[in-house]
Design a protein around this motif. Sequence first.
Motif, PDB file in Angstrom:
ATOM      1  N   ALA A 146       8.299  10.540   0.210  1.00  0.00           N
ATOM      2  CA  ALA A 146       7.799   9.347  -0.476  1.00  0.00           C
ATOM      3  C   ALA A 146       7.027   9.770  -1.714  1.00  0.00           C
ATOM      4  O   ALA A 146       6.031  10.487  -1.619  1.00  0.00           O
ATOM      5  N   THR A 148       5.064   8.825  -5.370  1.00  0.00           N
ATOM      6  CA  THR A 148       4.403   7.904  -6.294  1.00  0.00           C
ATOM      7  C   THR A 148       3.911   8.744  -7.464  1.00  0.00           C
ATOM      8  O   THR A 148       3.003   9.557  -7.313  1.00  0.00           O
ATOM      9  N   ILE A 172       7.805   5.037  -3.938  1.00  0.00           N
ATOM     10  CA  ILE A 172       6.903   4.066  -3.313  1.00  0.00           C
ATOM     11  C   ILE A 172       5.872   3.653  -4.358  1.00  0.00           C
ATOM     12  O   ILE A 172       5.215   4.505  -4.959  1.00  0.00           O
ATOM     13  N   GLN A 176       1.736  -0.045  -2.512  1.00  0.00           N
ATOM     14  CA  GLN A 176       2.399  -0.121  -1.211  1.00  0.00           C
ATOM     15  C   GLN A 176       2.207   1.137  -0.360  1.00  0.00           C
ATOM     16  O   GLN A 176       2.773   1.231   0.727  1.00  0.00           O
ATOM     17  N   ARG A 177       1.390   2.074  -0.828  1.00  0.00           N
ATOM     18  CA  ARG A 177       1.244   3.323  -0.077  1.00  0.00           C
ATOM     19  C   ARG A 177       0.640   3.107   1.311  1.00  0.00           C
ATOM     20  O   ARG A 177       1.102   3.686   2.296  1.00  0.00           O
ATOM     21  N   TYR A 180       3.246   1.571   3.573  1.00  0.00           N
ATOM     22  CA  TYR A 180       4.238   2.609   3.879  1.00  0.00           C
ATOM     23  C   TYR A 180       3.726   3.540   4.980  1.00  0.00           C
ATOM     24  O   TYR A 180       4.427   3.827   5.959  1.00  0.00           O
ATOM     25  N   HIS A 181       2.482   3.989   4.825  1.00  0.00           N
ATOM     26  CA  HIS A 181       1.935   4.941   5.786  1.00  0.00           C
ATOM     27  C   HIS A 181       1.694   4.289   7.142  1.00  0.00           C
ATOM     28  O   HIS A 181       1.909   4.909   8.189  1.00  0.00           O
TER      29      HIS A 181
END
Length: 295
Positions: A146, A148, A172, A176-177, A180-181
């Motif tokens: 992922a 960024t 990502i 939205q991190r 996502y995590h």
Amino acid sequence: MVSTSPYRRIGIIGTGRVASAIGHALAAHSNDSLVIWGRNPKKCAEAVAVIGRAQTAGDMAHLARDCDLIMLAVADDALAHIVAALAQTEPSYQPRFIFHVSGRSGAAILDPLRSATSMTAAIHPAMTFTGKPTSEVKHMINARFAVTGSTEQASAAAQKLVALLGGIMVPIEEAQRALYHAALCHGANHLVTLIAGACQALATAGVAEPSALLAPLVRAALDVSLNQGMAGLSGPLLRGDDETIAKHLAALSQQCPTLLPPYSAMALATLDQLERLHGEGQASIIRWASLEQKL
């Protein structure tokens, strides 16, 4: 002789499993041996031994000055402190790429390190690290990372790095991190808790090897869920089998009470999903509503 390695020198801040595994994978892609810095000298020495083509950095400033690729592989909660400390070192005027491997944070946390010559990005490998770097290097092939990036140029640099590791980049957005995590933790970390609870109940029921009994069922369920989602669900909740669920709840309450809350919570979450997907029919709504009352 002109080297074909893409980086002059790679620096790693951190000495844990991720640092050792990615360091092991990147060691061949640095002209000079990797340099590693961490607060614990013993762990630094262990990481150097695991990676092989590496040495301990005298201090963080030494690493920051000499490296054109810097990886921050520290705990999520320690990342901001490390960034602040690294930002206090003497500025580098040589092009360099700085990234962290935290799942929770994006590239913004690295803003104190950004400059005209320093690109920054978050690159999180979506895989589990168990402390076996040699096998984990193989697992990185076709694994998702992922990414960024702070800029398009930084994202391109991240993609280049991920390709060196044999992985596949998944962009990502910064905002939205956390989601996502959370998704990864829910799907992987909570799965461990789920299986442990099931094994506990089986052991209480007298099964000598709970994991051996569960393994074929769980692996099949994992495969079908990844391929079909909720369409792959089977069992009493899907059938609306009130009596079976009632017996489950009674048995758990009497013999394995610690498993009752997570069982009920997961069952309710499953019913919510079923109602959203298939609850248009009146019969389905009535059937699942009856189960919800028991849970």
